[in-house]
Scaffold this active site. Sequence first.
Site, PDB file in Angstrom:
ATOM      1  N   HIS A   5       0.856  -1.050   0.092  1.00  0.00           N
ATOM      2  CA  HIS A   5      -0.030  -0.047  -0.023  1.00  0.00           C
ATOM      3  C   HIS A   5       0.947   1.146   0.069  1.00  0.00           C
ATOM      4  O   HIS A   5       0.753   2.187  -0.992  1.00  0.00           O
ATOM      5  CB  HIS A   5      -0.805  -0.151   1.135  1.00  0.00           C
ATOM      6  CG  HIS A   5      -1.788   0.996   1.374  1.00  0.00           C
ATOM      7  ND1 HIS A   5      -3.038   1.024   1.022  1.00  0.00           N
ATOM      8  CD2 HIS A   5      -1.823   2.407   1.802  1.00  0.00           C
ATOM      9  CE1 HIS A   5      -3.828   2.087   1.069  1.00  0.00           C
ATOM     10  NE2 HIS A   5      -2.778   3.025   1.427  1.00  0.00           N
ATOM     11  N   GLU A   6       1.786   1.291   1.011  1.00  0.00           N
ATOM     12  CA  GLU A   6       2.689   2.298   1.321  1.00  0.00           C
ATOM     13  C   GLU A   6       3.750   2.649  -0.112  1.00  0.00           C
ATOM     14  O   GLU A   6       3.912   3.560  -0.758  1.00  0.00           O
ATOM     15  CB  GLU A   6       3.477   2.563   2.321  1.00  0.00           C
ATOM     16  CG  GLU A   6       2.714   2.564   3.548  1.00  0.00           C
ATOM     17  CD  GLU A   6       1.620   3.709   3.706  1.00  0.00           C
ATOM     18  OE1 GLU A   6       2.136   4.921   2.950  1.00  0.00           O
ATOM     19  OE2 GLU A   6       0.600   3.503   4.096  1.00  0.00           O
ATOM     20  N   ASP A  82      -7.587   7.650   2.416  1.00  0.00           N
ATOM     21  CA  ASP A  82      -7.127   7.921   0.887  1.00  0.00           C
ATOM     22  C   ASP A  82      -8.257   8.406  -0.060  1.00  0.00           C
ATOM     23  O   ASP A  82      -8.122   9.218  -0.627  1.00  0.00           O
ATOM     24  CB  ASP A  82      -6.281   7.149   0.404  1.00  0.00           C
ATOM     25  CG  ASP A  82      -5.025   6.560   1.395  1.00  0.00           C
ATOM     26  OD1 ASP A  82      -4.640   7.432   1.991  1.00  0.00           O
ATOM     27  OD2 ASP A  82      -4.662   5.541   1.372  1.00  0.00           O
TER      28      ASP A  82
END
Length: 195
Positions: A5-6, A82
Site C-alpha cells: 500500500h505505502e 485516501d
Amino acid sequence: ITAYHEAGHAILFHMLPDMEAVYTISIIPTGPGAAGYTMPQPENDDMFQTRGKMMQYITVCLGGRVAEDLVFHSITTGASNDIEQATKVARSMITRFGMNEEFGMVAFETVTNQYLGGDTSLACSESTAAQIDEKVVAAVRKQYDKAEQLLKDNMPKLHELAKYLYEKETITGDEFMEILNLSPDQLTTTRMETN
C-alpha cells in the site's frame, strides 16, 4: 499488505512531475486507522495549487488501493482516508475552484467555519448536485486508472520496494531512490508471501 500500500503511494509521488519528493516511508502504525505512511518532503509555501497538481494528488491518494488490488486481487479498508481525501479534492475542484469546463467559474459550495473544521454547504439545484456527483466519480475513476497503469508499468519496482519496506519497516527518501534506481536485472522481482 501495508508495505505494498505505502509502496504504491511512494512510487506515484516519485513518478508524477508536480509531486514532492518522498522523505520517509513507514509501515509502523501511527494510530487508529493508520497502518503506515508515506511522507513527502515539506512543501514550499505554495499559496496556489494548479489543476494538474491537484489531479496528481488524487492519483497519489489512490496508489495504495491500486497496489493492493494489483498484487493481492483484493482490497482492504486501509484506503478509507485516501479515498476520502481524493473525493474531497475532486469535489472542491468542481464546486469551489472552477476547475471543470462544463460548470466554469461558478462556486456551488461555500466553506463556513474554515478554522473550526471547515463545514461546507452546497448551493445548487438537485439536478446540478447530481451532475457534480457524476463528475466527482468520473474524475476519481480517471485518476484511479492512471495510477493503475503507472503501477502496472512499474511492478518490479513495486515488489522490490514493498519487500525492502517489509524488512526494514521504515526507510528514508535516499533508500527509496536507491531502490528506484536499480536496473531491471538488479531487481529481485520476487513477490512477498501474501499469507
